[in-house]
Scaffold this motif. Structure first.
Motif, PDB file in Angstrom:
ATOM      1  N   LEU A 253       0.831  -1.204   0.000  1.00 36.25           N
ATOM      2  CA  LEU A 253       0.000   0.000   0.000  1.00 36.25           C
ATOM      3  C   LEU A 253       0.865   1.254   0.000  1.00 36.25           C
ATOM      4  O   LEU A 253       0.567   2.229  -0.704  1.00 36.25           O
ATOM      5  CB  LEU A 253      -0.938  -0.009   1.214  1.00 36.25           C
ATOM      6  N   ARG A 254       1.950   1.235   0.764  1.00 33.71           N
ATOM      7  CA  ARG A 254       2.843   2.391   0.787  1.00 33.71           C
ATOM      8  C   ARG A 254       3.508   2.590  -0.575  1.00 33.71           C
ATOM      9  O   ARG A 254       3.613   3.718  -1.071  1.00 33.71           O
ATOM     10  CB  ARG A 254       3.925   2.209   1.869  1.00 33.71           C
ATOM     11  N   GLN A 255       3.961   1.513  -1.172  1.00 29.46           N
ATOM     12  CA  GLN A 255       4.703   1.616  -2.429  1.00 29.46           C
ATOM     13  C   GLN A 255       3.803   1.937  -3.622  1.00 29.46           C
ATOM     14  O   GLN A 255       4.302   2.370  -4.666  1.00 29.46           O
ATOM     15  CB  GLN A 255       5.487   0.314  -2.684  1.00 29.46           C
ATOM     16  N   THR A 256       2.497   1.730  -3.493  1.00 33.25           N
ATOM     17  CA  THR A 256       1.576   2.041  -4.588  1.00 33.25           C
ATOM     18  C   THR A 256       0.838   3.363  -4.383  1.00 33.25           C
ATOM     19  O   THR A 256       0.063   3.785  -5.253  1.00 33.25           O
ATOM     20  CB  THR A 256       0.538   0.920  -4.761  1.00 33.25           C
ATOM     21  N   ALA A 257       1.050   4.009  -3.257  1.00 31.67           N
ATOM     22  CA  ALA A 257       0.338   5.262  -2.969  1.00 31.67           C
ATOM     23  C   ALA A 257       0.610   6.299  -4.061  1.00 31.67           C
ATOM     24  O   ALA A 257       1.754   6.535  -4.448  1.00 31.67           O
ATOM     25  CB  ALA A 257       0.761   5.800  -1.607  1.00 31.67           C
ATOM     26  N   GLY A 258      -0.457   6.890  -4.574  1.00 24.99           N
ATOM     27  CA  GLY A 258      -0.342   7.942  -5.567  1.00 24.99           C
ATOM     28  C   GLY A 258      -0.059   7.480  -6.981  1.00 24.99           C
ATOM     29  O   GLY A 258       0.116   8.312  -7.878  1.00 24.99           O
ATOM     30  N   LEU A 259      -0.058   6.159  -7.212  1.00 22.72           N
ATOM     31  CA  LEU A 259       0.256   5.647  -8.548  1.00 22.72           C
ATOM     32  C   LEU A 259      -0.991   5.299  -9.362  1.00 22.72           C
ATOM     33  O   LEU A 259      -0.888   4.842 -10.496  1.00 22.72           O
ATOM     34  CB  LEU A 259       1.150   4.402  -8.438  1.00 22.72           C
ATOM     35  N   GLY A 260      -2.165   5.488  -8.772  1.00 24.55           N
ATOM     36  CA  GLY A 260      -3.395   5.177  -9.498  1.00 24.55           C
ATOM     37  C   GLY A 260      -3.684   3.691  -9.571  1.00 24.55           C
ATOM     38  O   GLY A 260      -4.371   3.224 -10.493  1.00 24.55           O
ATOM     39  N   ILE A 261      -3.166   2.937  -8.605  1.00 26.22           N
ATOM     40  CA  ILE A 261      -3.405   1.486  -8.545  1.00 26.22           C
ATOM     41  C   ILE A 261      -4.306   1.187  -7.351  1.00 26.22           C
ATOM     42  O   ILE A 261      -4.014   1.595  -6.221  1.00 26.22           O
ATOM     43  CB  ILE A 261      -2.092   0.703  -8.408  1.00 26.22           C
ATOM     44  N   ASN A 262      -5.391   0.488  -7.592  1.00 24.05           N
ATOM     45  CA  ASN A 262      -6.254   0.026  -6.512  1.00 24.05           C
ATOM     46  C   ASN A 262      -5.728  -1.311  -5.994  1.00 24.05           C
ATOM     47  O   ASN A 262      -5.355  -2.183  -6.775  1.00 24.05           O
ATOM     48  CB  ASN A 262      -7.692  -0.137  -6.999  1.00 24.05           C
ATOM     49  N   VAL A 263      -5.726  -1.458  -4.683  1.00 24.86           N
ATOM     50  CA  VAL A 263      -5.244  -2.681  -4.060  1.00 24.86           C
ATOM     51  C   VAL A 263      -6.427  -3.429  -3.463  1.00 24.86           C
ATOM     52  O   VAL A 263      -7.258  -2.843  -2.759  1.00 24.86           O
ATOM     53  CB  VAL A 263      -4.192  -2.369  -2.972  1.00 24.86           C
ATOM     54  N   TYR A 264      -6.473  -4.726  -3.747  1.00 25.11           N
ATOM     55  CA  TYR A 264      -7.532  -5.611  -3.242  1.00 25.11           C
ATOM     56  C   TYR A 264      -6.907  -6.711  -2.399  1.00 25.11           C
ATOM     57  O   TYR A 264      -5.809  -7.182  -2.691  1.00 25.11           O
ATOM     58  CB  TYR A 264      -8.290  -6.279  -4.390  1.00 25.11           C
ATOM     59  N   THR A 265      -7.637  -7.141  -1.371  1.00 22.48           N
ATOM     60  CA  THR A 265      -7.246  -8.345  -0.647  1.00 22.48           C
ATOM     61  C   THR A 265      -7.946  -9.538  -1.271  1.00 22.48           C
ATOM     62  O   THR A 265      -8.939  -9.402  -1.994  1.00 22.48           O
ATOM     63  CB  THR A 265      -7.618  -8.256   0.836  1.00 22.48           C
ATOM     64  N   HIS A 266      -7.406 -10.715  -0.979  1.00 17.11           N
ATOM     65  CA  HIS A 266      -8.025 -11.945  -1.457  1.00 17.11           C
ATOM     66  C   HIS A 266      -7.951 -12.996  -0.354  1.00 17.11           C
ATOM     67  O   HIS A 266      -6.960 -13.090   0.370  1.00 17.11           O
ATOM     68  CB  HIS A 266      -7.302 -12.473  -2.705  1.00 17.11           C
ATOM     69  N   GLY A 267      -9.012 -13.794  -0.226  1.00 16.99           N
ATOM     70  CA  GLY A 267      -8.990 -14.936   0.682  1.00 16.99           C
ATOM     71  C   GLY A 267      -8.703 -14.543   2.114  1.00 16.99           C
ATOM     72  O   GLY A 267      -9.422 -13.761   2.736  1.00 16.99           O
ATOM     73  N   GLU A 268      -7.603 -15.096   2.647  1.00 21.10           N
ATOM     74  CA  GLU A 268      -7.279 -14.938   4.065  1.00 21.10           C
ATOM     75  C   GLU A 268      -7.022 -13.496   4.483  1.00 21.10           C
ATOM     76  O   GLU A 268      -7.029 -13.180   5.668  1.00 21.10           O
ATOM     77  CB  GLU A 268      -6.047 -15.789   4.417  1.00 21.10           C
ATOM     78  N   LEU A 269      -6.777 -12.600   3.525  1.00 26.66           N
ATOM     79  CA  LEU A 269      -6.497 -11.207   3.875  1.00 26.66           C
ATOM     80  C   LEU A 269      -7.761 -10.346   3.963  1.00 26.66           C
ATOM     81  O   LEU A 269      -7.659  -9.152   4.252  1.00 26.66           O
ATOM     82  CB  LEU A 269      -5.522 -10.587   2.876  1.00 26.66           C
ATOM     83  N   LEU A 270      -8.924 -10.918   3.731  1.00 29.01           N
ATOM     84  CA  LEU A 270     -10.170 -10.147   3.856  1.00 29.01           C
ATOM     85  C   LEU A 270     -10.235  -9.366   5.171  1.00 29.01           C
ATOM     86  O   LEU A 270     -10.578  -8.181   5.168  1.00 29.01           O
ATOM     87  CB  LEU A 270     -11.380 -11.087   3.733  1.00 29.01           C
ATOM     88  N   LEU A 278      -4.588  -0.019   8.176  1.00 26.69           N
ATOM     89  CA  LEU A 278      -4.630  -0.350   6.750  1.00 26.69           C
ATOM     90  C   LEU A 278      -5.776   0.368   6.052  1.00 26.69           C
ATOM     91  O   LEU A 278      -5.664   0.759   4.888  1.00 26.69           O
ATOM     92  CB  LEU A 278      -4.748  -1.864   6.571  1.00 26.69           C
ATOM     93  N   LYS A 279      -6.862   0.576   6.773  1.00 24.56           N
ATOM     94  CA  LYS A 279      -8.018   1.280   6.199  1.00 24.56           C
ATOM     95  C   LYS A 279      -7.675   2.717   5.804  1.00 24.56           C
ATOM     96  O   LYS A 279      -8.331   3.302   4.937  1.00 24.56           O
ATOM     97  CB  LYS A 279      -9.183   1.312   7.209  1.00 24.56           C
ATOM     98  N   ARG A 280      -6.644   3.275   6.418  1.00 25.91           N
ATOM     99  CA  ARG A 280      -6.314   4.679   6.131  1.00 25.91           C
ATOM    100  C   ARG A 280      -5.792   4.876   4.710  1.00 25.91           C
ATOM    101  O   ARG A 280      -5.733   6.000   4.219  1.00 25.91           O
ATOM    102  CB  ARG A 280      -5.306   5.200   7.144  1.00 25.91           C
ATOM    103  N   TYR A 281      -5.425   3.792   4.057  1.00 27.15           N
ATOM    104  CA  TYR A 281      -4.998   3.885   2.657  1.00 27.15           C
ATOM    105  C   TYR A 281      -6.251   3.833   1.781  1.00 27.15           C
ATOM    106  O   TYR A 281      -6.896   2.791   1.670  1.00 27.15           O
ATOM    107  CB  TYR A 281      -4.052   2.739   2.303  1.00 27.15           C
ATOM    108  N   SER A 282      -6.571   4.944   1.147  1.00 28.31           N
ATOM    109  CA  SER A 282      -7.823   5.022   0.387  1.00 28.31           C
ATOM    110  C   SER A 282      -7.827   4.099  -0.824  1.00 28.31           C
ATOM    111  O   SER A 282      -8.898   3.745  -1.330  1.00 28.31           O
ATOM    112  CB  SER A 282      -8.070   6.465  -0.072  1.00 28.31           C
ATOM    113  N   HIS A 283      -6.641   3.699  -1.292  1.00 24.62           N
ATOM    114  CA  HIS A 283      -6.618   2.819  -2.459  1.00 24.62           C
ATOM    115  C   HIS A 283      -6.670   1.334  -2.081  1.00 24.62           C
ATOM    116  O   HIS A 283      -6.555   0.477  -2.947  1.00 24.62           O
ATOM    117  CB  HIS A 283      -5.412   3.118  -3.354  1.00 24.62           C
ATOM    118  N   LEU A 284      -6.848   1.025  -0.778  1.00 19.15           N
ATOM    119  CA  LEU A 284      -7.270  -0.322  -0.387  1.00 19.15           C
ATOM    120  C   LEU A 284      -8.788  -0.329  -0.540  1.00 19.15           C
ATOM    121  O   LEU A 284      -9.514   0.169   0.312  1.00 19.15           O
ATOM    122  CB  LEU A 284      -6.865  -0.629   1.055  1.00 19.15           C
TER     123      LEU A 284
END
Length: 546
Positions: A253-270, A278-284
Motif C-alpha cells: 500500500l505504501r509503495q503504490t500510494a499515488g500511482l493510481g493502482i487500486n489494491v484488493y485483498t483476497h482470501g485470508e487477507l479479507l 490499513l483502512k487509512r490507505y484510500s486505495h485499499l
C-alpha cells in the motif's frame, strides 16, 4: 513421497507420486529432509536453552523453515536445496551455542548428527531416512500417526510464529519451548502418553504464539473495527494481495500510494480491511474473490498483478495468470518471480502495464471486524441478550476451507441455525456463507466475522470472558463448535482447543488421515470430538446439549 499432512492429500488418502496441491515427489522428499535437519537444530538449541543460552539467528530461521513445508506454500525445489544448506549451517550454529553454554552433548538424537548432503542427488538418496513412514514397520501406524500429530502441530504453530516474527514480535521462551518439543520429536518417541502430552503442550504453545500474533497485528495496525468491506471491483489498475501477511500488504500500500493502482485483498487477507492502520490507505478498495481454493478462477479473472504473501498457493501453470503472479516470503513456485526485501516494484510495474478493471461492478459489501475488542465492547449488550433469552445459542463455524465434497455442510449448518442464535466465524470457511443475509438480533448481525484462523485467539478470549461473566465454564456455555479441518494450522488450533479442555467439537468433513482409528478413539473418548455428519442431526444434538 509419502504425504498425508492435509485433507487434500490424494483426495483423502496418501500422496505417493504427486500431491493434489501440485507438490512433486522430489519437493516432498526435500521437505522431509529439511524437517529432519530442523529437528536436529532444535536438539542443540534446546540443550542451549536449558543453560540459558540462545542464538537469535537460529530462533528466527526456525519458524520460517518449518513454514515453508506447509500445504500450498513452497513448491520450488531450488529454494529447498538452499534452505537445507541454511539449515545445516543453523545446526552448526546451534551446536556451537550449546557447546559454549556447557551443555552435555553425550546423548544426541539421530537428526543432530545426520548428514544428508547438499546436492540434489545426495538429498534424493537421503530422503528415505527422513520419510515420516520410515519407522512404520517398527513402531506401527498409531505411533507414527501420533508423531505426525506432533509434527503437523509444530508446523502450524511455526506458521503463526513466523507471522508474528516478521511483525517484530517473538519471545525467547516461545522459541525455547518450540525447540524442546521438536527435540522430543527428534528422538522418534514411541510412548503414547508422552506423545499425547506433547501434543497438548503444542496446544499451549500455540495459544501463546497466537497471543503474540494478536499483539503484533493490533500494535501495528490497531484493533479491527466493524467495517462494511466492498466485495466487488472498481474501475482502475489493480493489484491483488493474497495470503496472510498484513505487513507485506502495508508495504504494498505504501509503495503504490499515488500511482493510481487500486489494491484488493483476497482470501485470508479479507479481515485486513477492518484494521485502522490499513483502512487509512484510500486505495485499499476492498476484497476480490473468495476462499483460497477458488483462486485459480479468481486469479484468472483478475486483470492486474497478483502477489502471494504466505500460503495457499495453487498450481498457476494451468491458467493464464502465471505472467502476472509474484511470490514473496515463504511462498515459491518454480519459474514464478520471487520478490525479496519488501521490494514490490516488479509487481507494481506489471500492474501499471495491465488494463485493470474497465468499469465499476455493482457495489456489494459485507460486514467484518468483529474481533475480540469489538465484541467485548458490546459485551454488556450481548450478555443482556443471553440473559433475556433473546440469544439462546452461539455457534463457532469456520476453520480452514477446502475443495473436497462435503464442505457445504458448514454453509448449510450456518443457515439452519435458529434465528435466536449468533454465528461466530473464523478462517476461510466463512466464505461458504458470509454473503448470506442472516439478519440481526437487536442490531447485532447474526454472523460475526472474527477474522482468520490466526484470529482464533480472539474467539477464545471472548468465550472465556462470556463464561466468566455468566459464572460458568466454557463447556457449560450454549456455544457449539463446527470446525472445518484442512491442514497444519488447523491442527495447531485444534490442539489449542483441546489444551483448553474444550469438548464436543464437530470436526469435518473428514477427520485427519494421519491418525489411526485407535488414536482417534483416544481423542474422541477424552475430548468428545465428533465427526460432522447430517446437518439436521448434528444441529439437534447441539441444541439438545444446550
Amino acid at each position: 513421497m509419502y504425504c498425508v499432512q492435509c485433507e487434500q492429500s490424494n483426495k483423502g488418502g496418501c500422496a505417493v507420486k504427486v500431491g493434489s496441491c501440485g507438490k512433486t515427489a522430489p519437493v516432498a522428499d526435500m521437505q522431509d529432509v529439511l524437517l529432519r535437519i530442523m529437528q536436529g537444530v532444535s536438539a542443540y538449541a534446546s540443550l542451549a536453552a536449558q543453560k540459558g543460552a540462545r542464538d537469535a539467528e537460529v530462533d528466527a530461521f526456525t519458524p520460517h523453515a518449518w513454514f515453508t513445508t506447509l500445504t500450498n506454500v513452497n513448491f520450488d525445489a531450488d529454494r529447498f536445496t538452499a534452505l537445507i544448506a541454511q539449515a545445516l549451517d543453523m545446526r552448526a550454529k546451534a551446536k556451537a551455542c550449546a557447546v559454549a553454554a556447557g551443555a552435555d552433548l553425550s546423548d544426541l538424537p539421530e537428526p543432530a548428527t545426520w548428514n544428508p548432503g547438499t546436492t540434489a542427488s545426495e538429498l534424493a538418496a537421503a530422503a528415505p531416512f527422513a520419510a515420516i513412514q520410515r519407522f512404520m514397520d517398527r513402531d506401527g501406524p498409531s505411533i507414527v500417526g501420533l508423531r505426525n500429530l506432533v509434527l503437523y502441530g509444530l508446523k502450524g504453530t511455526a506458521a503463526y510464529a513466523e507471522h508474528a516474527r516478521v511483525l517484530g514480535h517473538e519471545e525467547a521462551a516461545v522459541s525455547a519451548e518450540f525447540h524442546r518439543i521438536a527435540a522430543f520429536l527428534a528422538t522418534d518417541p514411541t510412548d503414547v502418553s508422552a506423545l499425547l502430552a506433547q501434543s497438548l503442550a503444542i496446544g499451549a504453545l500455540n495459544l501463546k504464539v497466537m497471543e503474540l500474533l494478536d499483539a503484533a497485528n493490533t500494535t501495528r495496525f490497531g484493533h479491527p473495527e466493524v467495517t462494511m468491506v466492498r466485495m466487488t471491483p472498481v474501475q482502475g489498475k489493480a493489484i491483488l494481495v493474497s495470503g496472510h501477511d498484513m505487513g507485506d500488504l502495508e508495504v504494498i500500500l505504501r509503495q503504490t500510494a499515488g500511482l493510481g493502482i487500486n489494491v484488493y485483498t483476497h482470501g485470508e487477507l479479507l479481515p485486513a480491511n477492518a484494521y485502522p492502520g490499513l483502512k487509512r490507505y484510500s486505495h485499499l478498495v476492498g476484497n476480490y474473490g473468495g476462499a483460497w481454493q477458488d483462486q485459480q478462477r479468481d486469479f484468472d479473472a483478475f486483470p492486474g498483478a497478483i502477489i502471494m504473501t504466505s500460503n495457499c498457493l495453487i498450481n498457476p501453470e494451468i491458467k493464464s495468470y502465471a505472467d502476472r503472479l509474484f511470490t514473496t516470503g515463504p511462498v515459491g513456485w518454480g519459474g514464478i518471480p520471487h520478490l525479496t526485501g519488501h521490494d514490490f516494484r516488479p509487481a507494481i510495474a506489471r500492474a501499471l502495464e495491465l488494463e485493470g478493471f474497465t468499469q465499476d461492478a455493482p457495489e456489494q459489501r459485507i460486514p467484518a471486524g468483529f474481533a475480540r475488542n469489538t465484541v467485548m465492547g458490546v459485551a454488556d449488550t450481548l450478555l443482556d441478550l443471553i440473559g433475556k433469552g433473546e440469544v439462546k445459542n452461539l455457534f463457532l463455524i469456520g476453520g480452514c476451507d477446502g475443495a473436497r465434497p462435503g464442505r457445504n455442510y458448514f454453509h448449510d449448518l450456518a443457515l439452519a441455525t435458529p434465528k435466536d442464535s449468533l454465528v461466530l466465524t473464523l478462517g476461510c470457511g466463512k466464505f461458504r456463507f458470509n454473503r448470506e443475509d442472516m439478519g440481526d438480533i437487536q442490531g447485532i448481525p447474526r454472523v460475526l466475522d472474527m477474522g482468520q484462523c490466526n484470529d482464533a485467539f480472539s474467539a477464545i478470549q471472548v468465550a472465556v470472558a462470556v463464561a466468566g461473566a455468566l459464572g460458568c465454564g466454557v463447556n457449560d456455555l450454549p456455544l457449539h463448535y463446527a470446525i472445518s479441518w484442512f491442514e497444519q494450522k488447523a491442527t495447531a488450533v485444534l490442539l489449542t482447543m483441546l489444551h483448553l479442555g474444550i469438548k464436543k467439537i464437530h470436526l469435518g468433513p473428514t477427520l485427519p488421515q494421519f491418525l489411526t482409528p485407535e488414536v482417534l478413539g483416544v481423542l474422541v473418548d477424552e475430548f468428545d470430538i465428533r465427526p460432522t455428519g447430517d446437518v439436521a442431526d448434528d444441529l439437534a444434538r447441539m441444541l439438545k446439549a444446550a
